[in-house]
Structure formats: structure tokens, C-alpha cells
Motif scaffolding. Structure first.
Motif, PDB file in Angstrom:
ATOM      1  N   ILE A  94      13.641  -4.314 -46.176  1.00  0.00           N
ATOM      2  CA  ILE A  94      15.036  -3.980 -45.886  1.00  0.00           C
ATOM      3  C   ILE A  94      15.407  -4.426 -44.482  1.00  0.00           C
ATOM      4  CG2 ILE A  94      15.068  -2.028 -47.477  1.00  0.00           C
ATOM      5  CD1 ILE A  94      14.935  -0.206 -44.947  1.00  0.00           C
ATOM      6  N   ASP A  95      14.452  -5.005 -43.760  1.00  0.00           N
ATOM      7  CA  ASP A  95      14.672  -5.448 -42.399  1.00  0.00           C
ATOM      8  C   ASP A  95      15.047  -6.926 -42.404  1.00  0.00           C
ATOM      9  OD1 ASP A  95      14.535  -5.603 -39.557  1.00  0.00           O
ATOM     10  OD2 ASP A  95      12.512  -6.417 -39.738  1.00  0.00           O
ATOM     11  N   SER A  96      16.248  -7.237 -41.930  1.00  0.00           N
ATOM     12  CA  SER A  96      16.733  -8.615 -42.022  1.00  0.00           C
ATOM     13  C   SER A  96      15.916  -9.574 -41.172  1.00  0.00           C
ATOM     14  CB  SER A  96      18.212  -8.680 -41.622  1.00  0.00           C
ATOM     15  OG  SER A  96      18.403  -8.215 -40.301  1.00  0.00           O
ATOM     16  N   ALA A  97      15.413  -9.120 -40.027  1.00  0.00           N
ATOM     17  CA  ALA A  97      14.571  -9.989 -39.200  1.00  0.00           C
ATOM     18  C   ALA A  97      13.309 -10.396 -39.957  1.00  0.00           C
ATOM     19  CB  ALA A  97      14.199  -9.278 -37.900  1.00  0.00           C
ATOM     20  N   LEU A 124      11.762  -7.917 -33.979  1.00  0.00           N
ATOM     21  CA  LEU A 124      11.242  -9.216 -33.565  1.00  0.00           C
ATOM     22  C   LEU A 124      12.088  -9.886 -32.488  1.00  0.00           C
ATOM     23  CD1 LEU A 124      10.220 -10.518 -37.100  1.00  0.00           C
ATOM     24  CD2 LEU A 124       8.665  -9.882 -35.245  1.00  0.00           C
ATOM     25  N   GLY A 125      13.341  -9.505 -32.372  1.00  0.00           N
ATOM     26  CA  GLY A 125      14.207 -10.071 -31.348  1.00  0.00           C
ATOM     27  C   GLY A 125      13.798  -9.728 -29.930  1.00  0.00           C
ATOM     28  N   VAL A 126      12.810  -8.822 -29.748  1.00  0.00           N
ATOM     29  CA  VAL A 126      12.358  -8.507 -28.383  1.00  0.00           C
ATOM     30  C   VAL A 126      11.494  -9.624 -27.812  1.00  0.00           C
ATOM     31  CG1 VAL A 126      12.433  -6.031 -28.873  1.00  0.00           C
ATOM     32  CG2 VAL A 126      10.241  -7.252 -29.061  1.00  0.00           C
ATOM     33  N   LEU A 127      11.017 -10.539 -28.664  1.00  0.00           N
ATOM     34  CA  LEU A 127      10.321 -11.722 -28.159  1.00  0.00           C
ATOM     35  C   LEU A 127      11.332 -12.639 -27.483  1.00  0.00           C
ATOM     36  CD1 LEU A 127       8.009 -12.365 -31.237  1.00  0.00           C
ATOM     37  CD2 LEU A 127       7.377 -11.273 -29.073  1.00  0.00           C
ATOM     38  N   ILE A 160      13.238 -17.163 -33.306  1.00  0.00           N
ATOM     39  CA  ILE A 160      13.160 -15.723 -33.067  1.00  0.00           C
ATOM     40  C   ILE A 160      14.415 -15.076 -33.631  1.00  0.00           C
ATOM     41  CG2 ILE A 160      12.969 -13.907 -31.329  1.00  0.00           C
ATOM     42  CD1 ILE A 160      11.750 -15.991 -29.435  1.00  0.00           C
ATOM     43  N   PRO A 161      14.291 -14.201 -34.622  1.00  0.00           N
ATOM     44  CA  PRO A 161      15.482 -13.519 -35.149  1.00  0.00           C
ATOM     45  C   PRO A 161      16.202 -12.748 -34.040  1.00  0.00           C
ATOM     46  CG  PRO A 161      13.573 -13.110 -36.551  1.00  0.00           C
ATOM     47  CD  PRO A 161      13.057 -13.768 -35.309  1.00  0.00           C
ATOM     48  N   ASP A 162      17.511 -12.636 -34.173  1.00  0.00           N
ATOM     49  CA  ASP A 162      18.321 -11.963 -33.149  1.00  0.00           C
ATOM     50  C   ASP A 162      18.182 -10.444 -33.188  1.00  0.00           C
ATOM     51  OD1 ASP A 162      19.334 -14.393 -32.267  1.00  0.00           O
ATOM     52  OD2 ASP A 162      21.016 -14.337 -33.674  1.00  0.00           O
ATOM     53  N   GLU A 163      17.664  -9.912 -34.281  1.00  0.00           N
ATOM     54  CA  GLU A 163      17.712  -8.467 -34.503  1.00  0.00           C
ATOM     55  C   GLU A 163      16.906  -7.671 -33.479  1.00  0.00           C
ATOM     56  OE1 GLU A 163      18.761 -10.181 -38.492  1.00  0.00           O
ATOM     57  OE2 GLU A 163      17.451 -10.706 -36.818  1.00  0.00           O
TER      58      GLU A 163
END
Length: 631
Positions: free
Chosen positions: A7-10, A244-247, A397-400
Motif C-alpha cells: 500500500i506504500d507508493s514508494a 525511501l525519500g529520506v535517501l 529515489i521516490p519522493d515519498e
């Protein structure tokens, strides 16, 4: 195509990327394994001795037995007990490593760590019968380390911290002969009991498994939690970000993954080293970014606000970004597949534990407390040197990201509720008595690719807080709900019922409290003790309007041990997927019904998170009714 996997888009974006690049992930490997062994799923395959393996036909009218004569009840009980032993060993060995580090500190074998919470250390020492008045901290620390280490192998008496349990629970444990004695003894004994030709009574095996689990919850895990607080500091509420967007594309990215926190603490300290920052900038990066996966993530999150890249099923996805220079791993929940994924990119996997090594293609830099900072610097420098090896065209890198608040503990919750000078659990108990908060649920556990990633965790927790149930979380479950925005104070306005929302708005707390890593389930136990000590809502765990849940299809043997020590402590516990016990109706009935009359707790298995929530709500309402509280 991949929307049903998470359910997590990233995460779904990274799964799509893997498919396009023909990189195999955990979901692909699961698909190849289907159909999985039916005998193993039911728990009726036995390979304990070499006369087998023996499989019991679950559809036969005749009562089948293995070669030695073991029936389905015994086979299922023994298999489950061995999972409890393995799970308890994992958590408890973590605790042992922290206690050994404490001893090294006290003996001046390391200068890289020092006691960060002296008050807690002195309090722990008093609990273990160590004189603290007018005694220097170094002497206290050494005595405490020796006492803690003796908990693993002492040959008489009971586990010291089991005395924290309410009087009723201790009486129950003694009556059933499941009072935990010492940690290693319980693990060894249950393995002996389940050897061929020893204990052939399934109820006896299961109760002994409960004693082994208690040695984890009230022993090994509690030691890990308490001593980590002493050494690296007790957590305090802190804001951070997750997913993952914290990368960061422009920074040297180091991902820490595993469970043991001491080396990660050293990495956190060294990432601020001006010399290393200068080296990173000289390599073309803007700086050094450390992010976490799994329970190591929870440890540095709750103490320092280090961002969390994701939970268990996101460990491969973090590498897929192509932006990770180094993934540093220690023990537990680390997929062997990481070396394969890393091999598709420039990423280097570095193992750091003497007990957890990969094949030779992975770099091993062993952590020892005496050289923590040196090891941390070496790992950071390897990451810096790897920065320019990135294939920039493959970096995605996903924005989420999502905001969260973490760092709640048994101790600091009372001050957040009652203020610095009158901290207590009274405001929480009064909120429960008045009905603003109906009860409390501990929702914990990992991910499993057999179900939609994060869905069960998030769905269950949303339903509980909507019904005015305060939720306490640890581990990957907490990370799932953090990504969904439920660990923000604002979530009380968006998602909580009117009573819970009122309490959260008055205190500034989120409706879901992050209590740490999976060993920190011990904090949930001690918080429940505080509720009992405060009064008015029950004198034992089984009287409290509380419940436990591990909704997302338990994954690790640690989850079996955790579930068992909660049930043995008197807590109703709902699991999203059954243990492998369905091949024995007697074992299933014992764990889901009979045991309630013995310990006060029991299991329930329900994969639908909304149905599971309804079961927990009904249980809590029933406990409220018995206590004479407002419905």
C-alpha cells in the motif's frame, strides 16, 4: 500490476523499477516457491530425529503417528516450542552483547562509549541488589554488568526483572511452574525437552515453551532495552521523517540495517566528524546521510531522529534506488539476497557481526566495542570512496516521505502525561476510567510478502484509534504506520475517535506511540505494570482493558516468542496468520482457549485486519464491563 504488493507508493515504484531492470525481489522468490509445503504449514512434519522426516496425514480417519510414535499433537507442540527457543535466543543474545559491552566499559577496555543515563543505571543497580549510595559510577557499572550477565546462566532462583510483574502474574507463573529461571537454561531445556524421546505430553511442552518465552520478554529483551538506555541514552520524543525519500541524491548515503545499536550509535557520532564531512565534499557530495532499515532504524530514530528508509520488505528496495553507497548490517531480518541486489549497483554490503557473515563477495568489518569509532570511520570512508561509482542514470529515489514523532518510553510517557513535577500514569488511567480512551493495544511485528505490504498494520491501527483505543507500536509495524502518517500528533484530528482525540490534543501526543525496536516490546510490559500500579483499571494483566496484535502475517521466530510471552503474561493476542499448529486441533484449542484459564491470556488468529480490530475492541469492552467502567 504491482499495486497489490504494497500500500506504500514508494515501494510500488521500486518494485516497478526492479521488474523493468529484471532484478529479482522477495515477492518474485515467493512466487517461485508456490505452492508451499502443506505439511509444514500445518506444523505436522517432524525432522527432529533421523527416523523421519515424518508427516502426519491431516485427513486420515485413523490417528497417524510418526516412526517414534509421536502423534500430531506432540509434533506440532515440539515444532512450535523450537521456534520459541530460536526466537528467544535471538532477542536474548542481543541483550547479552549489550551486557558484554557494558562490562568492557566498566573495565576500561573501551573509551568509545560511556554511561549516558546515570540515573537509570543507578536505579537498575538497586533493582539487582547493588549498593549505590556513595559508590562511584564505574564500580556500579561493573557490578551491574556482572549481575546482568549472570541472568543468562545462573543455576538458582528466578530472573530478577520478572519480579517487576504484578503479584498475580508471578503467582500464576509459580503455580504453573513457568516462572523463568535463567535465560540460557530455559532455551536449552526446551530444546532438550523436544529432542526425540523426552517430553511426550504436548501440554507440558507448550507450557515449557511459555516459560522460555517469558525468559525473553522479562529477561533477554528487557536487558537489551534497559542497558541500551543506560549506555547510549534513554529516548525522548523526537520528530523525524520516514520512507525511501529520506535517501539523498546529492549526499553519501549509508543505510544501517539489523538490530544491535552500538555500532550504529558510533556511526551517528562520526557522521558529524568535520574531517569526514570534508572528505565527502571533496568527493563531490554535499555531505553524509545516514538512514535506517528495520529495528536498527528504530534505535537511532528514537534517540537521535535519524530518518528511517523503511521496514523489512523495503531493504531490497532501498538498494534499488542506486543511491546507497554502503548498507551496514549486523544481525536478524537481514536477507541473504542483499548481496545479489547490491551486485546490480555500486552498493557495498558490509557485515559487522562475528556471528552473521555473507559469502566472500561481501566486505566484513567486525564491530567490537573497543574500536567502535575506528570501525565507524572506516565504514563511512568506504561509503565516501564509493560515491563517485554511482551510475547516475540508474539513480531513482521516490519522493515519498512522511513526518513522525518517535521516542516514547515507559518512563517518559508519565512525564508527558503529568508534567515534570507530577509525572504519573494517573491521567492515562483516568482517561481510561472515564471512557475517553477505551483501552490500549500493542500492535507489533514484521512484514511478510505473503500479504500486501503494510496493509494489515495500517488498517488495524486506523480502526483501533477510530474507536478510541490508544495504540503502542514497535518494530516494522511502527514504521508501516509512520509512513501512513499515524505517528504524527495531527493524526489524532484526522483519524482518532472523539475521546482519544481529546486526550491527544490536551497532551500533544499522537494517537499511536512509537516505543522502539522489537526488543523494546519489553517497554510495553513495563508500561502495563505502571497502569496496574496506578490503580482503578485492574490488578493484573488479564484484568486490564488491553490487547496485543501482530497483524501482518508474522515472519520471524522472534514473533512466536513475543506472542507467547504476552499470552503467558495474561494478554489477549491476535495474530494475522496462524502459527503452524492447525494440524493439531488439541494444540490449537489449548493456545486459543484452554490457556486463558491458566495464564489469563490466549491467542486468536485472524488475517482480516478489520475483523481482528473488531475482536480486540470486543475484548477491551468486555474487560471494561468486568471492571465496571463506562462503555
Amino acid at each position: 500490476m504491482n499495486e497489490k504488493l504494497s500500500i506504500d507508493s514508494a515501494s510500488n515504484k521500486m518494485i516497478d523499477k526492479a521488474e523493468k531492470e529484471n532484478i529479482e525481489l522477495v515477492w518474485d522468490r515467493l512466487k517461485k516457491m508456490m505452492p508451499q509445503c502443506g505439511f509444514g504449514t500445518l506444523g505436522i512434519c517432524c525432522s527432529i530425529c533421523n527416523m523421519g522426516p515424518c508427516s502426519i496425514d491431516p485427513f486420515s480417519d485413523e490417528k497417524s503417528k510418526g516412526v517414534c510414535g509421536a502423534d500430531a499433537d506432540l509434533i506440532v507442540a515440539r515444532n512450535l516450542a523450537r521456534k520459541v527457543a530460536a526466537g528467544s535466543a535471538a532477542h536474548s543474545d542481543h541483550g547479552r552483547e549489550i551486557a558484554l559491552a557494558l562490562l568492557e566499559m566498566a573495565e576500561d577496555k573501551t573509551i568509545d562509549f560511556k554511561i549516558s543515563d546515570e540515573e537509570k543505571t543507578r536505579k537498575l543497580a538497586s533493582e539487582f541488589g547493588i549498593k549505590t549510595e556513595k559508590v562511584d559510577l564505574k564500580s556500579i557499572t561493573k557490578a551491574l554488568a556482572v549481575k546482568m550477565l549472570s541472568e543468562f546462566g545462573k543455576y538458582e532462583g528466578n530472573l530478577t526483572m520478572a519480579n517487576r510483574a504484578p503479584a498475580h502474574q508471578k503467582e500464576v507463573w509459580k503455580r504453573l511452574d513457568i516462572m523463568p529461571r535463567s535465560i540460557d537454561r530455559e532455551i536449552v531445556e526446551i530444546l532438550h525437552r523436544t529432542n526425540m524421546g523426552v517430553d511426550s505430553n504436548y501440554k507440558s511442552v507448550l507450557l515449557s515453551a511459555m516459560r522460555t518465552a517469558l525468559s525473553d520478554g522479562w529477561g533477554g529483551s528487557m536487558i537489551a532495552t534497559e542497558l541500551t538506555d543506560s549506555i547510549v541514552g534513554s529516548p525522548a520524543p523526537v520528530r523525524a521523517k520516514v520512507n525511501l525519500g529520506v535517501l539523498k541524491k546529492e549526499m553519501v548515503n549509508i543505510v544501517v540495517h539489523g538490530h544491535e545499536p552500538l555500532l550504529t550509535e558510533a556511526v551517528y557520532q562520526e557522521m558529524k566528524n568535520p574531517e569526514l564531512i570534508s572528505e565527502a565534499k571533496a568527493a563531490g557530495a554535499q555531505g553524509i546521510n545516514v538512514a535506517g532499515i528495520c529495528c536498527t532504524a528504530n534505535e537511532v530514530l528514537m534517540r537521535h531522529g535519524i530518518p528511517v528508509a523503511g521496514n523489512f520488505l523495503q531493504q531490497e528496495l532501498a538498494l534499488l534506488t542506486g543511491a546507497v553507497e554502503v548498507m551496514m548490517v549486523d544481525v536478524q531480518c537481514v536477507m541473504p539476497s542483499l548481496s545479489d541486489i547490491a551486485g546490480c549497483f555500486h552498493t557495498e554490503i558490509i557485515t559487522t557481526s562475528h556471528k552473521a557473515k555473507f559469502p566472500d563477495i561481501v566486505k566484513h568489518i567486525e564491530f567490537q566495542p573497543s574500536k567502535a569509532k575506528a570501525v565507524a570511520r572506516e565504514i563511512i570512508r568506504r561509503a565516501i570512496n564509493n560515491f563517485n561509482k554511482r551510475e547516475k542514470s540508474r539513480v531513482f529515489i521516490p519522493d515519498e516521505t512522511m513526518d513522525l514523532v518517535a521516542g516514547f518510553t515507559t518512563e517518559n510517557v508519565k512525564y508527558l502525561l503529568g508534567g515534570t513535577f507530577r509525572g504519573s500514569y494517573r491521567p492515562l488511567n483516568e482517561a481510561i476510567v472515564s471512557g475517553r480512551i477505551k483501552g490500549i493495544a500493542g500492535v507489533v511485528g514484521c512484514n511478510n510478502p505473503k500479504v500486501v505490504h503494510d496493509f494489515e498494520h495500517v488498517s488495524l491501527v486506523k480502526e483501533l484509534i477510530k474507536n478510541d483505543i490508544l495504540v503502542i507500536q514497535t518494530g516494522c509495524s511502527a514504521i508501516a504506520c509512520a509512513k501512513a502518517g499515524l505517528l504524527r500528533p495531527e493524526a489524532s484530528i484526522e483519524s482518532a475517535g472523539p475521546g482519544l482525540r481529546e486526550v491527544c490534543e490536551a497532551t500533544g501526543l499522537p494517537p499511536v506511540l512509537h516505543f522502539g525496536s522489537c526488543v523494546d516490546n519489553s517497554r510495553i510490559l513495563t508500561a502495563a505494570v505502571e497502569l496496574i500500579n496506578e490503580g482503578k483499571i485492574g490488578k493484573s494483566f488479564d484484568e486490564l482493558p488491553v490487547a496485543g496484535a501482530a497483524p501482518e502475517c508474522w515472519m520471524s521466530e522472534k514473533a512466536v516468542a513475543i506472542g507467547c510471552y504476552f499470552v503467558a503474561s495474561g494478554v489477549y493476542t491476535v495474530m494475522g496468520m496462524p502459527f503452524p499448529i492447525l494440524g493439531s486441533k488439541n494444540v490449537e484449542n489449548f493456545l486459543c482457549s484452554e490457556i486463558e484459564s491458566l495464564t489469563g491470556g490466549k491467542f486468536a488468529f485472524e488475517p482480516d485486519p478489520l475483523k481482528a480490530a473488531a475482536m480486540i475492541i470486543a475484548h477491551i469492552n468486555n474487560k471494561r464491563k468486568k471492571l465496571g467502567l463506562k462503555s
